[in-house]
Design an enzyme around this catalytic site. Structure first.
Site, PDB file in Angstrom:
ATOM      1  N   LYS A 149       9.096  -0.116 -36.008  1.00 20.42           N
ATOM      2  CA  LYS A 149       9.695  -0.713 -34.861  1.00 20.42           C
ATOM      3  C   LYS A 149       8.689  -2.036 -34.519  1.00 20.42           C
ATOM      4  CE  LYS A 149       7.508   1.034 -31.207  1.00 20.42           C
ATOM      5  NZ  LYS A 149       5.990   0.728 -31.206  1.00 20.42           N
ATOM      6  N   HIS A 179       7.530   6.567 -36.265  1.00 22.16           N
ATOM      7  CA  HIS A 179       6.006   6.791 -36.582  1.00 22.16           C
ATOM      8  C   HIS A 179       5.794   8.581 -36.016  1.00 22.16           C
ATOM      9  CE1 HIS A 179       3.747   5.554 -33.865  1.00 22.16           C
ATOM     10  NE2 HIS A 179       2.654   6.690 -33.918  1.00 22.16           N
ATOM     11  N   LYS A 183       4.861  13.417 -37.300  1.00 13.95           N
ATOM     12  CA  LYS A 183       3.272  14.337 -36.720  1.00 13.95           C
ATOM     13  C   LYS A 183       3.587  15.092 -37.639  1.00 13.95           C
ATOM     14  CE  LYS A 183       2.152  10.883 -33.612  1.00 13.95           C
ATOM     15  NZ  LYS A 183       0.853  10.323 -34.140  1.00 13.95           N
ATOM     16  N   GLU A 217      -3.118   7.493 -23.962  1.00 16.73           N
ATOM     17  CA  GLU A 217      -3.716   6.893 -24.385  1.00 16.73           C
ATOM     18  C   GLU A 217      -5.302   6.004 -23.839  1.00 16.73           C
ATOM     19  OE1 GLU A 217      -1.681   4.409 -28.482  1.00 16.73           O
ATOM     20  OE2 GLU A 217      -1.538   4.101 -26.731  1.00 16.73           O
ATOM     21  N   ASP A 236       7.822   0.542 -25.033  1.00 11.05           N
ATOM     22  CA  ASP A 236       7.223   0.772 -26.872  1.00 11.05           C
ATOM     23  C   ASP A 236       6.674   1.659 -26.822  1.00 11.05           C
ATOM     24  OD1 ASP A 236       4.606  -0.308 -28.466  1.00 11.05           O
ATOM     25  OD2 ASP A 236       3.319   0.055 -26.875  1.00 11.05           O
ATOM     26  N   HIS A 241       9.699   6.146 -29.029  1.00  8.06           N
ATOM     27  CA  HIS A 241       9.078   8.095 -28.887  1.00  8.06           C
ATOM     28  C   HIS A 241       9.224   9.142 -28.429  1.00  8.06           C
ATOM     29  CE1 HIS A 241       7.302   5.213 -32.256  1.00  8.06           C
ATOM     30  NE2 HIS A 241       5.887   4.827 -31.483  1.00  8.06           N
ATOM     31  N   LYS A 341      -1.521   3.094 -21.144  1.00  6.38           N
ATOM     32  CA  LYS A 341      -2.710   3.358 -21.734  1.00  6.38           C
ATOM     33  C   LYS A 341      -3.864   2.836 -21.009  1.00  6.38           C
ATOM     34  CE  LYS A 341      -0.701  -0.074 -25.326  1.00  6.38           C
ATOM     35  NZ  LYS A 341      -1.151   1.094 -26.542  1.00  6.38           N
TER      36      LYS A 341
HETATM   37  C1  BG6 Z   1       2.628   2.143 -31.254  1.00  3.11           C
HETATM   38  C2  BG6 Z   1       3.387   2.003 -30.405  1.00  3.11           C
HETATM   39  O1  BG6 Z   1       4.371   2.901 -31.602  1.00  3.11           O
HETATM   40  O2  BG6 Z   1       2.719   3.764 -30.831  1.00  3.11           O
HETATM   41  C3  BG6 Z   1       1.443   2.095 -29.881  1.00  3.11           C
HETATM   42  O3  BG6 Z   1       3.424   0.494 -30.564  1.00  3.11           O
HETATM   43  C4  BG6 Z   1       0.670   2.746 -29.411  1.00  3.11           C
HETATM   44  O4  BG6 Z   1       1.054   0.444 -28.480  1.00  3.11           O
HETATM   45  C5  BG6 Z   1       1.009   3.614 -30.372  1.00  3.11           C
HETATM   46  O5  BG6 Z   1      -0.662   2.787 -29.190  1.00  3.11           O
HETATM   47  C6  BG6 Z   1       0.878   5.307 -30.545  1.00  3.11           C
HETATM   48  O6  BG6 Z   1       0.910   6.566 -31.745  1.00  3.11           O
HETATM   49  P1  BG6 Z   1      -0.029   7.068 -32.244  1.00  3.11           P
HETATM   50  O7  BG6 Z   1       0.400   7.772 -32.614  1.00  3.11           O
HETATM   51  O8  BG6 Z   1      -1.240   6.572 -32.060  1.00  3.11           O
HETATM   52  O9  BG6 Z   1       0.442   7.901 -30.757  1.00  3.11           O
END
Ligand code: BG6
Length: 490
Positions: A149, A179, A183, A217, A236, A241, A341
């Site tokens: 991505k 990704h 999980k 986050e 993002d 996601h 964030k």
């Molecule tokens: C990424 C984003 O795809 O996913 C990031 O670009 C984000 O900004 C991240 O921090 C979060 O992934 P995870 O697995 O840490 O929750």
């Protein structure tokens, strides 16, 4: 059908990594491959071919990647001897000729091309691979492309990228990575729903009041200012996601566990997300940008002061949305999504809030209000699942309190070290597309967020929120309009 041996070992192949000296390769891809090797899931002659513009050779790449694989154990030394390097410009056809020659040398017909590169190269590399004949599948060997991505920047660019890829490869050869799908807890959502009849019976608008999907986050934008400032929290995290989580919660039972059956059901949910009008964007969303504050004990700067960020810009670092899935199962059930964030806790979770039981029975008791049943799927950290039920507090009065039934992965299973990319890489090598996004899913995801991108252009508020806090007050107003509240972070 997947090509997996009896022992589960993936077929012999070369993984060609474009961007072999980059962060993603070092931090995630190589350690994941070493873990797969450790578990005996890669063929003994599995090979890595790194491609990058940086000067180097096989030895140098082996050393560089080795630095990031110090905890990989004996599996690593085994893999290390099968790492090769091609130095070259991604935009120069000579690079592809060199890759082709090297692949012929290595001798595996099968190859996966992993594009761990900046998004502007996705279409370029795929087209050049196609032109060089490297995507032709012959004699039972596979040729696949993995795309990271962000897949596009909006609906039009995502469509254009899909068109470029599909001009040189078949959909069955394209593996679009999200990704989150790697999980364990995300993969478990479908099993939780469809292997437990108890849940499936109440999984609809008659019993569910609303759903909350959160990806909070504590980190800020870190060193990614130039990417993030042009992207923002919505692009993002949401069409990829968070929509994947929404799809897993909202999908109908697939006809089978086949990749297409599952992806078709997920695609239908994403397609059913109501497309609001751009002028309604403000009414269905809240945005924020972190100000100064704390991250744990440390004082942190505001987003405006982060490197490579336009201090006068309006990029959001937090977004909350109220969405509807317009189909029979979910009619009228709001889905509240939020991600941001620099919040108070790292917390990725899905909360399913059930409607309260009919109240009349408790009317004359001391139970002033009935707590609703809540199911929480904790995706990270502390992966697990909990269900809050109502119970009577011991004593002479009818006093009703919520109690928790909880399950934690760490307590119940011995969970080995993993990055989350193991499953994705392995699935690509065995040809299982279940956990990858299909072109139509990507496009309907963008179509659902497009009205917000368009509506926000004409103004609206991007509130400043305190770093280390719970996010902007506008998000509380968004969910609070009908008397609901966000689940507490952390
Ligand atoms: C990424 C984003 O795809 O996913 C990031 O670009 C984000 O900004 C991240 O921090 C979060 O992934 P995870 O697995 O840490 O929750």
């Amino acid at each position: 059908m997947f090509a997996v041996s009896d022992e589960g070992t993936a077929p012999s192949a070369t993984l060609v990594i474009f961007g072999a000296t980059g962060d993603l390769t070092r931090r995630l891809l190589v350690p994941s491959l070493a873990n797969l090797m450790r578990d005996g899931l890669l063929a003994r002659d599995f090979t890595i071919l790194g491609v990058s513009f940086e000067p180097g050779d096989d030895l140098r790449l082996r050393e560089t990647l080795g630095e990031f694989c110090q905890e990989c154990g004996p599996a690593w030394s085994d893999l290390q001897s099968r790492i090769h390097y091609v130095e070259g410009d991604f935009l120069d056809d000579a690079t592809y000729a060199a890759v082709g020659a090297k692949l012929a040398d290595i001798g595996h017909g099968s190859a996966g091309f992993y594009l761990a590169v900046a998004p502007k190269f996705f279409g370029e590399i795929a087209e050049r691979l196609g032109r060089a004949g490297l995507l032709e599948e012959r004699d039972g060997a596979f040729r696949r492309i993995c795309i990271e991505k962000p897949f596009g920047h909006d609906l039009a660019s995502a469509r254009a990228l899909n068109a470029r890829l599909l001009a040189v490869a078949d959909e069955t050869q394209i593996y679009r990575i999200d990704h989150f799908l790697g999980k364990e807890t995300v993969q478990n959502i479908m099993v939780t729903r469809f292997a437990n009849n108890l849940l499936e019976a109440v999984w609809n608008h008659r019993y569910i009041d609303h759903v909350q999907i959160t990806a909070a986050e504590t980190v800020g934008v870190e060193k990614r200012g130039s990417y993030y400032d042009a992207t923002g929290a919505l692009r993002d995290m949401v069409p990829n996601h968070l929509f994947q989580l929404l799809a897993a919660i909202g999908m109908e039972p697939p006809n089978s566990f086949g990749a297409e059956a599952i992806r078709t059901e997920k695609a239908k949910v994403i397609e059913a997300i109501r497309r609001v009008k751009p002028h309604e964007a403000e009414q269905y969303s809240a945005r924020g940008r972190y100000g100064t504050g704390r991250s744990g004990e440390t004082e942190v700067v505001a987003y405006d002061a982060e490197p490579n960020v336009d201090p006068a810009g309006s990029t959001e670092t937090y977004v909350a949305l109220k969405l509807y899935v317009d189909n029979w199962r979910w009619a009228g059930v709001p889905f509240f999504l939020r991600t941001g964030k620099r919040l108070s806790a790292r917390d990725t979770e899905i909360v399913v809030a059930f409607k309260p039981a009919p109240y009349a029975l408790f009317h004359d008791t001391a139970a002033s209000r009935l707590p609703p049943n809540i199911m929480t799927i904790q995706i990270q950290p502390d992966e697990g699942l909990s269900l809050s039920l109502s119970a009577k507090k011991p004593g002479p009065r009818i006093d009703i309190v919520p109690v928790d039934l909880a399950f934690s992965y760490a307590d119940r299973f011995k969970v080995g070290r993993s990055t989350g990319y193991e499953t994705l890489l392995y699935d690509m090598l065995v040809g299982d597309q279940t956990l990858f996004q299909r072109a139509d899913m990507i496009e309907s995801g963008w179509a659902a967020v497009q009205p917000f991108l368009e509506g926000w252009v004409s103004g609206g508020e991007v509130e400043t929120y305190e770093a280390g806090g719970a996010g902007p007050a506008g998000a509380d107003r968004l969910i609070g309009r009908e008397g609901r509240a966000w689940h507490r972070l952390g």
